[in-house]
Design a protein around this motif. Sequence first.
Motif, PDB file in Angstrom:
ATOM      1  N   ASP A  10       4.059  10.578  -6.308  1.00 29.23           N
ATOM      2  CA  ASP A  10       2.651  10.495  -6.719  1.00 29.23           C
ATOM      3  C   ASP A  10       2.476  10.089  -8.176  1.00 29.23           C
ATOM      4  OD1 ASP A  10       1.810  11.246  -4.168  1.00 29.23           O
ATOM      5  OD2 ASP A  10       1.939  13.380  -4.666  1.00 29.23           O
ATOM      6  N   THR A  11       2.963   8.915  -8.512  1.00 29.01           N
ATOM      7  CA  THR A  11       2.763   8.377  -9.853  1.00 29.01           C
ATOM      8  C   THR A  11       1.645   7.334  -9.817  1.00 29.01           C
ATOM      9  OG1 THR A  11       3.901   7.458 -11.787  1.00 29.01           O
ATOM     10  CG2 THR A  11       4.433   6.486  -9.653  1.00 29.01           C
ATOM     11  N   THR A  12       0.867   7.253 -10.880  1.00 30.44           N
ATOM     12  CA  THR A  12      -0.259   6.323 -10.947  1.00 30.44           C
ATOM     13  C   THR A  12       0.243   4.901 -11.148  1.00 30.44           C
ATOM     14  OG1 THR A  12      -1.615   8.040 -11.960  1.00 30.44           O
ATOM     15  CG2 THR A  12      -2.398   5.775 -12.154  1.00 30.44           C
ATOM     16  N   GLY A  13      -0.280   3.969 -10.368  1.00 27.93           N
ATOM     17  CA  GLY A  13       0.167   2.588 -10.507  1.00 27.93           C
ATOM     18  C   GLY A  13      -0.757   1.595  -9.835  1.00 27.93           C
ATOM     19  N   TYR A  14      -0.390   0.326  -9.962  1.00 26.04           N
ATOM     20  CA  TYR A  14      -1.115  -0.787  -9.346  1.00 26.04           C
ATOM     21  C   TYR A  14      -0.117  -1.716  -8.667  1.00 26.04           C
ATOM     22  CZ  TYR A  14      -5.452   0.191 -11.932  1.00 26.04           C
ATOM     23  OH  TYR A  14      -6.607   0.769 -12.427  1.00 26.04           O
ATOM     24  N   MET A  15      -0.559  -2.381  -7.620  1.00 27.96           N
ATOM     25  CA  MET A  15       0.229  -3.445  -7.022  1.00 27.96           C
ATOM     26  C   MET A  15      -0.101  -4.744  -7.742  1.00 27.96           C
ATOM     27  SD  MET A  15       0.367  -4.899  -3.104  1.00 27.96           S
ATOM     28  CE  MET A  15      -0.983  -6.077  -3.317  1.00 27.96           C
ATOM     29  N   LEU A  16       0.920  -5.429  -8.270  1.00 30.74           N
ATOM     30  CA  LEU A  16       0.723  -6.693  -8.962  1.00 30.74           C
ATOM     31  C   LEU A  16       0.856  -7.889  -8.029  1.00 30.74           C
ATOM     32  CD1 LEU A  16       2.802  -6.046 -12.212  1.00 30.74           C
ATOM     33  CD2 LEU A  16       0.334  -5.702 -11.855  1.00 30.74           C
ATOM     34  N   HIS A  17       1.754  -7.789  -7.059  1.00 28.89           N
ATOM     35  CA  HIS A  17       2.032  -8.935  -6.182  1.00 28.89           C
ATOM     36  C   HIS A  17       2.795  -8.432  -4.964  1.00 28.89           C
ATOM     37  CE1 HIS A  17       2.586 -13.159  -5.207  1.00 28.89           C
ATOM     38  NE2 HIS A  17       3.873 -12.971  -5.064  1.00 28.89           N
ATOM     39  N   ALA A  18       2.646  -9.133  -3.846  1.00 29.75           N
ATOM     40  CA  ALA A  18       3.376  -8.781  -2.629  1.00 29.75           C
ATOM     41  C   ALA A  18       3.843 -10.044  -1.927  1.00 29.75           C
ATOM     42  CB  ALA A  18       2.501  -7.953  -1.689  1.00 29.75           C
ATOM     43  N   THR A  19       5.056 -10.008  -1.407  1.00 26.56           N
ATOM     44  CA  THR A  19       5.600 -11.125  -0.647  1.00 26.56           C
ATOM     45  C   THR A  19       6.172 -10.609   0.667  1.00 26.56           C
ATOM     46  OG1 THR A  19       7.709 -10.895  -1.843  1.00 26.56           O
ATOM     47  CG2 THR A  19       6.147 -12.544  -2.648  1.00 26.56           C
ATOM     48  N   PRO A  20       6.083 -11.402   1.737  1.00 29.48           N
ATOM     49  CA  PRO A  20       6.625 -10.975   3.029  1.00 29.48           C
ATOM     50  C   PRO A  20       8.134 -10.752   2.949  1.00 29.48           C
ATOM     51  CG  PRO A  20       5.173 -12.870   3.275  1.00 29.48           C
ATOM     52  CD  PRO A  20       5.428 -12.721   1.817  1.00 29.48           C
ATOM     53  N   TRP A  21       8.603  -9.772   3.694  1.00 33.31           N
ATOM     54  CA  TRP A  21      10.034  -9.491   3.793  1.00 33.31           C
ATOM     55  C   TRP A  21      10.345  -9.141   5.241  1.00 33.31           C
ATOM     56  CZ3 TRP A  21      13.118  -4.823   4.311  1.00 33.31           C
ATOM     57  CH2 TRP A  21      14.479  -5.034   4.030  1.00 33.31           C
ATOM     58  N   ARG A  22      11.231  -9.915   5.820  1.00 36.02           N
ATOM     59  CA  ARG A  22      11.548  -9.785   7.239  1.00 36.02           C
ATOM     60  C   ARG A  22      10.273  -9.925   8.076  1.00 36.02           C
ATOM     61  NH1 ARG A  22      16.399  -5.186   7.160  1.00 36.02           N
ATOM     62  NH2 ARG A  22      17.860  -6.487   5.969  1.00 36.02           N
ATOM     63  N   THR A  30       5.099  -3.573  -8.407  1.00 33.68           N
ATOM     64  CA  THR A  30       4.113  -2.606  -8.879  1.00 33.68           C
ATOM     65  C   THR A  30       4.250  -2.379 -10.383  1.00 33.68           C
ATOM     66  OG1 THR A  30       5.551  -0.685  -8.498  1.00 33.68           O
ATOM     67  CG2 THR A  30       4.167  -1.424  -6.654  1.00 33.68           C
ATOM     68  N   PHE A  31       3.178  -1.874 -10.979  1.00 32.38           N
ATOM     69  CA  PHE A  31       3.157  -1.508 -12.397  1.00 32.38           C
ATOM     70  C   PHE A  31       2.641  -0.083 -12.486  1.00 32.38           C
ATOM     71  CE2 PHE A  31       0.839  -2.094 -16.673  1.00 32.38           C
ATOM     72  CZ  PHE A  31       1.958  -1.730 -17.395  1.00 32.38           C
ATOM     73  N   SER A  32       3.513   0.838 -12.887  1.00 34.46           N
ATOM     74  CA  SER A  32       3.119   2.242 -12.958  1.00 34.46           C
ATOM     75  C   SER A  32       3.125   2.717 -14.415  1.00 34.46           C
ATOM     76  CB  SER A  32       4.058   3.115 -12.125  1.00 34.46           C
ATOM     77  OG  SER A  32       5.345   3.188 -12.719  1.00 34.46           O
ATOM     78  N   ARG A  33       2.322   3.726 -14.676  1.00 32.61           N
ATOM     79  CA  ARG A  33       2.188   4.209 -16.045  1.00 32.61           C
ATOM     80  C   ARG A  33       3.480   4.840 -16.554  1.00 32.61           C
ATOM     81  NH1 ARG A  33       0.384   8.016 -19.777  1.00 32.61           N
ATOM     82  NH2 ARG A  33      -1.272   7.216 -21.127  1.00 32.61           N
ATOM     83  N   ASP A  34       4.185   5.539 -15.706  1.00 30.67           N
ATOM     84  CA  ASP A  34       5.360   6.298 -16.140  1.00 30.67           C
ATOM     85  C   ASP A  34       6.691   5.604 -15.900  1.00 30.67           C
ATOM     86  OD1 ASP A  34       3.703   8.414 -16.941  1.00 30.67           O
ATOM     87  OD2 ASP A  34       3.706   9.263 -14.917  1.00 30.67           O
ATOM     88  N   HIS A  35       6.678   4.513 -15.111  1.00 33.95           N
ATOM     89  CA  HIS A  35       7.947   3.882 -14.748  1.00 33.95           C
ATOM     90  C   HIS A  35       7.948   2.370 -14.953  1.00 33.95           C
ATOM     91  CE1 HIS A  35       9.284   7.670 -12.879  1.00 33.95           C
ATOM     92  NE2 HIS A  35       8.023   7.791 -12.511  1.00 33.95           N
ATOM     93  N   GLY A  36       6.860   1.803 -15.445  1.00 32.49           N
ATOM     94  CA  GLY A  36       6.818   0.368 -15.682  1.00 32.49           C
ATOM     95  C   GLY A  36       6.758  -0.436 -14.397  1.00 32.49           C
ATOM     96  N   CYS A  37       7.325  -1.642 -14.456  1.00 33.93           N
ATOM     97  CA  CYS A  37       7.318  -2.534 -13.285  1.00 33.93           C
ATOM     98  C   CYS A  37       8.464  -2.172 -12.346  1.00 33.93           C
ATOM     99  CB  CYS A  37       7.450  -3.984 -13.730  1.00 33.93           C
ATOM    100  SG  CYS A  37       5.983  -4.640 -14.537  1.00 33.93           S
TER     101      CYS A  37
END
Length: 204
Positions: A10-22, A30-37
């Motif tokens: 439960d860390t605060t963050g945003y999705m920056l981009h998504a690409t299909p996988w399989r 993602t970009f989160s306040r406590d863990h970066g990208c």
Amino acid sequence: MSKRGTRVQDTTGYMLHATPWRETSLIVQTFSRDHGCVALVAKGAKRPYSVLRPVLSAFQPLMLSWSGAGEVKTLTRAEVAGIRPLGGAPLMSAWYMNELLLRLLPREDAHPVLFDAYDTALTQLAGGTPAAGALRRFEWTLLNETGYGLDAATPDFDDAAGEPRLRQALRDRLGEILAGRPLATRRVLLDFQTRRLSARLPSK
């Protein structure tokens, strides 16, 4: 706890981009306040009834949980933590910020001050108020956080009279850093603004 057993809850963050996988999954940047990208695999997120499918949207604040020790972690939970309605030029400005973050930030390096500047800019863009000050603050903070800051005192980001000169200085520095790798969103945003201005001009 060993690196192999690393878990984030439960860390605060945003999705920056998504690409299909399989066939049914996504790789989510993602970009989160406590863990970066952080790169996360969202397993099954493309399935019609996946609980992740309606949640993973750009520019919407999220509560994120993941596990794993590799370069790409496994997303274990994502919940919506707010709404940021965006459209038109504000939407392009938001994509511009996302592209800068993806281009300039190293992986898993926390920048809480930059995260707050990003969050503030999104809030103002979504609120329909002039967000030039928030965007300049975001660009200024991004350059400082990545070691490319301008050799000048911190400006007044809400000074409308000084905004054009500050904007140019920031864009010049970003242009130096990204030499030969122009921002796609910057070109689109300039084209959007040009077409909007042309539409307002009286016909001859």
